[in-house]
Enzyme design. Structure first.
Site, short mmCIF file in Angstrom:
data_model
loop_
_atom_site.label_atom_id
_atom_site.label_comp_id
_atom_site.label_asym_id
_atom_site.label_seq_id
_atom_site.Cartn_x
_atom_site.Cartn_y
_atom_site.Cartn_z
N HIS A 171 1.18 5.31 6.57
CA HIS A 171 0.97 5.86 5.24
C HIS A 171 1.23 7.37 5.24
CE1 HIS A 171 -1.39 2.08 5.42
NE2 HIS A 171 -0.88 1.92 4.22
N SER A 211 0.81 -1.21 0.00
CA SER A 211 0.00 0.00 0.00
C SER A 211 0.85 1.27 0.00
CB SER A 211 -0.94 0.02 1.21
OG SER A 211 -0.21 -0.05 2.41
N ASP A 219 -2.95 6.61 12.01
CA ASP A 219 -2.17 5.97 10.96
C ASP A 219 -0.85 6.72 10.82
OD1 ASP A 219 -1.01 4.98 8.67
OD2 ASP A 219 -2.80 5.13 7.42
#
Length: 439
Positions: free
Chosen positions: A421, A178, A418
Site C-alpha cells: 500500500h 484496497s 507493508d
C-alpha cells in the site's frame, strides 16, 4: 432451354415467394419475442447482459445469491488451459491517454516542498489508519513532497474546485481492491478541504461507501470488488480466506452497482498473485476446477470486458482501468547485495526505466490483450512505471496493523513491513492528478 421455359409453370415461383414470406414471418415473430425479452431483462437487470460468453470457459447458471461459498468446492480438479495468450505480444490498441506528443506517464519525481503535499494528512477526516504514516510514527515526511514531472511537458496542476465542477451532477466510482480504495481516499482528501462543513458527508453501506459533495450534487464512491467477478472474497471486511473461489463469468451482482456511475475507475491485480484460484466451473454442484491466478484473472477480465463492451457508451460514461500498482519487497533489486525491503527507504529509485519483480510482465500482457478488445471504451491509466520508482512511498511499519504482531516480528521490522500500500499524501495523489488531467 426455350422449350423448358415454355413448359415451366408459375407455381414454383409462387411457392418460393410464399416460403420466403413464411420464413420472414417466423423470424419477425422470434425477433419480436427476443426484443420483448431483452426489454424485460433490462427492466430487471438495468440493461446488463444476462450471460457472458467466451469460448474457453462456461459455468452453468446457478443462483449465486443463495450460494454457501464455504461449501461451494467439496472436490477440486485441475483446469487445463493453453498459454498462448500469456506469451503473445500485447495488441496495444486500447485508448492511449496522451495529448499530442506529451506522454505524461514518462518522467521523473522531483522534490517540491512548495506545491506538495496537496493536503495535510491530519486535516483529512477521512484518512485511513492503514495509510496515515505520520500518525503512526514515520520519522520523515519527504515522501509527501515529491511531484511527478513528465518529460518535455507538464501535468495539469491540481485544482479541487475545477475537479468538483467536472463532477457536478455525477457519480465517480472506484471499483476494486484496497489499492483502489487508497486512491479513493486520496481523491476525497484532495477534494474535501474546499467543501464547507455541513455540505459533505460519507455514508458507509456494506461494500459500497459514498462521499457526497452536496453543493455539487456529486458523489465519489468506492465499491469493493477485488476480483471484479463474484467471489467468496466480496465481503469488504471478512475476506482473508484460505481458498479463493470465483464465479468466472458472473459480474451482474457487482455491475448492478457500478453501472450507475458516470465515471468508473477499475483495478485488479494483487489478489490474483496469491496462489491458485478455484472456479465454479462445472455442471456438478460441489465440484470446482483449480487454475493458476493468471489464467483465472484472464477469465474474470474477459467477463468484465464483455460487460463494458455491451453496456458502455463512451459518450455517456467514462471508464478508466488502472494498471498494476508495484510492490517493493526486495531491496536487492534496486541495491544489489542488500537484504531487506521498503523499510527505512526515504528516496525514490533514480534508475530511468527501473523495473522490479513487483510488476509482472505476463500479467501486463494478459491485461493489455483483454483491454485491446475494448478500444475507445476504456482509457488505461498507466501508473506502473512511475510508481516503480517510489520505493519510499509505502507505509512499511508506520500504519495500523489489525492483527497482533509477535515479539519476533517486532524485533525484525522488515518481516512485517507493508510494501504494497501507499502512504497518504503520496503516490496515489498523482494517480488522481492524472485522472484530473484527462477528464
Amino acid at each position: 432451354m426455350q422449350r423448358w421455359m415454355r413448359k415451366k409453370t408459375h407455381f414454383p415461383l409462387l411457392a418460393f415467394f410464399f416460403s420466403v414470406f413464411v420464413v420472414a414471418s417466423v423470424l419477425y415473430i422470434e425477433n419480436t419475442h427476443q426484443i420483448q425479452e431483452q426489454k424485460e431483462a433490462a427492466t430487471t437487470h438495468s440493461l446488463f447482459p444476462t450471460s457472458v460468453s467466451f469460448s474457453s470457459h462456461k459455468i452453468k447458471k446457478r443462483d449465486l445469491g443463495s450460494l454457501d461459498w464455504s461449501k461451494a468446492c467439496i472436490t477440486t480438479r485441475n483446469y487445463t488451459t493453453h498459454e498462448e495468450w500469456i506469451s503473445s505480444t500485447p495488441k496495444s490498441n486500447q485508448q492511449k491517454l496522451n495529448q499530442g506528443s506529451c506522454d505524461v506517464f514518462s518522467g521523473s519525481w522531483v522534490f517540491d516542498n512548495v506545491s506538495h503535499p496537496l493536503y495535510n494528512e491530519a486535516d483529512c477526516p477521512y484518512m485511513s489508519d492503514q495509510l496515515a504514516c505520520l500518525k503512526h510514527g514515520r520519522p520523515d515526511s519527504t515522501y509527501q513532497k515529491r511531484r511527478w514531472q513528465p518529460h518535455n511537458c507538464n501535468l495539469k496542476r491540481w485544482n479541487a474546485i475545477e475537479m468538483l465542477e467536472k463532477l457536478r451532477g455525477k457519480r465517480l466510482m472506484f471499483v476494486g481492491d484496497s489499492l483502489n480504495r487508497g486512491q479513493w481516499i486520496s481523491m476525497i482528501c484532495l477534494l474535501q478541504s474546499v467543501i464547507p462543513d455541513g455540505k459533505k458527508s460519507i455514508t458507509p453501506n456494506a461494500a459500497l461507501t459514498i462521499f457526497r459533495a452536496e453543493e455539487y450534487n456529486a458523489t465519489v464512491e468506492f465499491y469493493w470488488a477485488p476480483l471484479l467477478v463474484e467471489s467468496n472474497s466480496d465481503d469488504p471486511v471478512n475476506h482473508r480466506l484460505d481458498d479463493r473461489i470465483i464465479a468466472p463469468d458472473s459480474v451482474l451482482k457487482h455491475a448492478s452497482e457500478w453501472a450507475k456511475a458516470d465515471i468508473l475507475i477499475f483495478n485488479t491485480y494483487l489478489w490474483w498473485r496469491q496462489g491458485k484460484i478455484k472456479l465454479l466451473a462445472t455442471d456438478e454442484d460441489g465440484v470446482c476446477e483449480e487454475l493458476d491466478g493468471l489464467g483465472a484473472m484472464k477469465f474474470a477480465l474477459e467477463a468484465w470486458a464483455d460487460w463494458v463492451a455491451s453496456n458502455v457508451n463512451p459518450f455517456e460514461k467514462r471508464v478508466f482501468f488502472v494498471t498494476m500498482s508495484p510492490t517493493h519487497l526486495w531491496n536487492r533489486e534496486w541495491e544489489p547485495g542488500s537484504v531487506g525491503n521498503c523499510f527505512n527507504e526515504q528516496t525514490p529509485i533514480d534508475m530511468e526505466g527501473y523495473w522490479g519483480s513487483g510488476s509482472d510482465i505476463p500479467t501486463m500482457r494478459v491485461v493489455d490483450n483483454v483491454l485491446s478488445t475494448l478500444k475507445s471504451k476504456v482509457s488505461v491509466l498507466n501508473i506502473t512505471q512511475l510508481s516503480e520508482y517510489r520505493k519510499d512511498g509505502h507505509p512499511s511499519i508506520y500504519r495500523k496493523f489489525w492483527e497482533t504482531l509477535s515479539p519476533n516480528q517486532l524485533l525484525n521490522p522488515v518481516s512485517y513491513s507493508d510494501c504494497i500500500h501507499w502512504c497518504l499524501p503520496g503516490v496515489p495523489d498523482v494517480w488522481n492528478e492524472l485522472i484530473f488531467h484527462f477528464l
